[in-house]
Design an enzyme around this catalytic site. Structure first.
Site, PDB file in Angstrom:
ATOM      1  N   ARG A  17      -5.997  -8.691  -6.737  1.00  0.00           N
ATOM      2  CA  ARG A  17      -5.913  -8.364  -4.994  1.00  0.00           C
ATOM      3  C   ARG A  17      -7.702  -8.147  -4.785  1.00  0.00           C
ATOM      4  NH1 ARG A  17      -1.917  -3.607  -3.704  1.00  0.00           N
ATOM      5  NH2 ARG A  17      -2.355  -2.934  -5.814  1.00  0.00           N
ATOM      6  N   ASN A  35       0.481  -6.819  -2.937  1.00  0.00           N
ATOM      7  CA  ASN A  35       1.357  -7.536  -3.974  1.00  0.00           C
ATOM      8  C   ASN A  35       2.831  -7.036  -3.508  1.00  0.00           C
ATOM      9  OD1 ASN A  35      -0.257  -7.710  -6.245  1.00  0.00           O
ATOM     10  ND2 ASN A  35      -0.031  -5.493  -6.848  1.00  0.00           N
TER      11      ASN A  35
END
Length: 716
Positions: A17, A35
């Site tokens: 990320r 996520n």
């Protein structure tokens, strides 16, 4: 232009990320990333060329620990959004993401560890998105701190700032911590500096239990003879070599011959134990009578700090021989009478995970135990059903599969006691939750007395029995991404044969659905049954009697009576007989010991070979006769025996060349590097294409993968 992106693979807990955030910012794109139970999702908006560059960069510039399996892209209406942000992980849904294996401390974190000006100076739990604990602390998905064993450690203000800063390498690093807010190291009994106290205890000859990533190790100084002997006595481990941790490659090269390939494996992020030719002697009790030594480099900050104050140290699993490794603090009572002291901490371990073990074969790694650093990262396998392979009895692993992935478990061990069986069942339940797999087909070995088979038979789902050696060859095929058919050579110690005999020297025509037994080593009796495995001299007597030569009367009578003397075509038992007759080993204290020591005795420079007759079967007794009649040295005779087995394999495969030009080699006997190297050389000289294992062990640790590979093709 705006697109929705879905990234599947090992993309959680590896800094994906923050990488997406930085990539989007660098390309001046707006949007968000997050996520969820399926992996990483994102939406980005900007000029088409920049959006395309973003999508391409997801694969080409991914973080070092990431494995990108798939990038799905869908164009959606633009919103005019500005800025890029990371979203909180949504709850709910079926898990479909992958979990990274634990990873050795990265170079950046080592610099922090050694920098007096850094606030994590000498802090034994330093980590970032590129390294540290993963699988062993994960309790569920998505991989976020509340679903790890770090949930009980609230981040301090400084750690929280790093965690929330997209420019920081600890951005969304779930185990992030520091001395203010993280786990605490302690030495018991007593107080003081835990690292220095441990080093002093080791120097004085103490056995210290050290808490690692996947469980406790028992440590002693590797040059302290009395301490190493004491550890053997307390663990009831008579001969099996201990692994040794060294501080760096320089120290490794002092103790062993380290090839370029070995160096790469020793220093990679997985940090397995690597079996290497020994150069310098340590305490005799570390690896008694062994020409090889298992070395590993530090893989946690704690190890790095400890090795600064010690020489090489033995690190072996903290257990009594054959029991699972101790990993929970509440179970430390089991080490009473074994460990004199404890170097421990308060970060819980969720999954016990042993060290992985590797040998270098023909310039690449051969996994002998696939565990820490490798599990639970999947092996590619296509299946339309949720599957469970229960594995074998010895060196057990299980394997769960769905979609494009087979999740081979960490090393469970030998399913011969309640504790190990409990570890097996708990591990299956954890993997089922972690990867949202609900098996509709459970696959098992044909041996009715294996605990793994009994577990399978208790499941109220479709069952599939797969013959042991077919599973070996199927594992090798699937490991190489192939379907077959191939000529499969499965050489091991024991496998239940459909004809009621003990198989183990098999030549099969096999693919992922079926197999046909083409031929095998000539079957001989095992006088005393399982006793013949523990006492190789019994197999020596059996083979000598096959030759019509005098052998011990009581064993000959037992053999000829057939009572408790099953027939076996096992290659492992043939090696045992040769080892006993060369005076290598009459009795063994661990599986494969006689064959291992026979390989070490063999002179690798010797090229001549004994010759076995081949008709409807392969006459292994001819190799024994040649060995007995040879006046040469023990080392040359051992080598000629190995070369003779390789020659017999190659000539047998040549007889069946019209069925397939590809040979797959599998089974525990092919952990023998000398045999494997000579066999591959002979087969390739004859023009065969040869498949060997790459990502799963050739021994019974690969059986579960072979079982699901067969089920993936036969239960559609």
């Amino acid at each position: 232009m705006r697109v929705a992106v879905r990234v599947a693979g090992v993309v959680q807990g590896v800094g994906f990320r923050p990488f997406v955030h930085q990539l989007a910012r660098r390309l001046a794109l707006a949007g968000f990333a997050g996520n969820d139970v399926h992996g990483v999702f994102a939406e980005v908006e900007g000029p088409p060329s920049q959006v395309r560059a973003f999508v391409a960069g997801l694969r080409s510039q991914a973080p070092p620990l990431a494995v990108v399996d798939e990038v799905g892209v869908e164009e959606i209406p633009a919103t005019g959004e500005t800025g890029f942000r990371i979203l909180a992980s949504p709850a709910g849904g079926d898990a479909d993401t992958l979990i990274s294996a634990d990873s050795a401390t990265c170079a950046d974190c080592l610099r922090d560890l050694r920098d007096p000006a850094d606030r994590r100076f000498r802090y034994p739990f330093v980590n970032c998105t590129n390294c540290g604990p993963r699988f062993t602390i994960v309790q569920g998905v998505p991989y976020d701190r509340p679903l790890t064993t770090m949930a009980g450690f609230a981040m301090c203000a400084e750690c929280k700032q790093e965690y929330e800063d997209p420019a920081d390498r600890r951005f969304h690093a779930q185990p992030v911590c520091c001395p203010t807010c993280g786990p605490t190291l302690r030495f018991e009994p007593g107080g003081g500096d835990p690292i220095r106290k441990t080093a002093e205890a080791l120097e004085q000859g103490a056995v210290v239990a050290v808490k690692g990533l996947g469980g406790y190790h028992l440590a002693v100084g590797a040059r302290h003879e009395e301490a190493a002997r004491r550890l053997r006595q307390r663990k009831h481990r008579e001969d099996k070599p201990f692994a040794v941790m060294v501080a760096d490659l320089t120290q490794a090269r002092e103790l062993a011959e380290v090839s370029t390939a070995a160096e790469e494996v020793l220093t990679n992020r997985r940090r397995p134990i690597v079996l290497l030719p020994k150069k310098a002697e340590l305490a005799d009790a570390v690896a008694p009578g062994n020409r090889r030594i298992g070395l590993m480099l530090p893989y946690t900050p704690l190890h790095h700090l400890l090795l600064e104050h010690t020489g090489p140290i033995v690190l072996t699993s903290a257990n009594v021989s054959d029991a699972p490794i101790v990993y929970r603090d509440e179970d430390l009572g089991r080490l009473e009478g074994i460990a004199d002291a404890f170097l421990t901490h308060d970060r819980p371990i969720h999954v016990r995970t042993d060290d992985s073990v590797v040998r270098i074969v023909r310039g690449r790694e051969q996994l002998q135990r696939r565990s820490r650093g490798y599990a639970p990262e999947p092996v590619r396998l296509e299946t339309k059903k949720h599957l469970l392979g229960c594995g074998a009895e010895l060196k057990n692993t299980f394997c769960l599969a769905k979609g494009r992935h087979a999740f081979v478990s960490h090393h469970i061990g030998d399913l011969e006691n309640y504790e190990t069986f409990k570890s097996f069942t708990e591990g299956i339940a954890h993997f089922e939750r972690l990867f949202a797999i609900d098996p509709v087909v459970v696959v098992h070995d044909l041996h009715p007395e294996y605990l793994s088979t009994k577990y399978a038979l208790d499941q109220d789902v479709e069952l599939l029995g797969v013959q042991h050696h077919h599973a070996h060859i199927a594992a090798c095929l699937a490991d190489n991404g192939e379907d077959g058919p191939v000529l499969g050579v499965a050489f091991d110690g024991t496998g239940f044969g459909p004809d009621g005999t003990v198989w183990g020297g098999e030549f099969l025509l096999a693919d992922l659905t079926t197999y046909r037994r083409l031929t095998h080593l000539k079957a001989v009796r095992m006088p005393g049954g399982a006793q013949a495995i523990r006492q190789p001299w019994r197999m020596a007597a059996s083979y000598v009697d096959e030759l019509g030569r005098p052998a011990r009367d009581d064993i000959v009578k037992l053999k000829r009576s057939g009572l408790n003397s099953p027939l076996t075509s096992s290659a492992g038992r043939l090696f045992d007989a040769a080892a006993a007759l060369l005076g290598v080993r009459d009795t063994v204290t661990y599986e494969g010991q006689a064959a291992i020591e026979l390989e070490q005795l063999a002179d690798p420079a010797e090229k001549s070979a004994y010759r076995a007759r081949i008709d409807e079967e392969i006459h292994g007794e001819d190799l024994i006769a040649a060995l007995l009649d040879d006046p040469g040295s023990r080392a040359k005779r051992a080598a000629r025996f190995h070369n003779g087995v390789a020659d017999a394999i190659a000539r047998t495969c040549d007889r069946f060349r019209d069925l397939s030009g590809t040979v797959a080699l599998s089974g525990g006997v092919f952990q023998n590097v000398l045999l494997l190297d000579r066999t591959v050389e002979e087969l390739e000289t004859q023009g065969f294409r040869v498949l060997t294992h790459r990502r799963v062990p050739t021994n019974d640790g690969g059986i579960s993968f072979g079982q699901v590979a067969v089920a993936s093709r036969t239960t559609r």
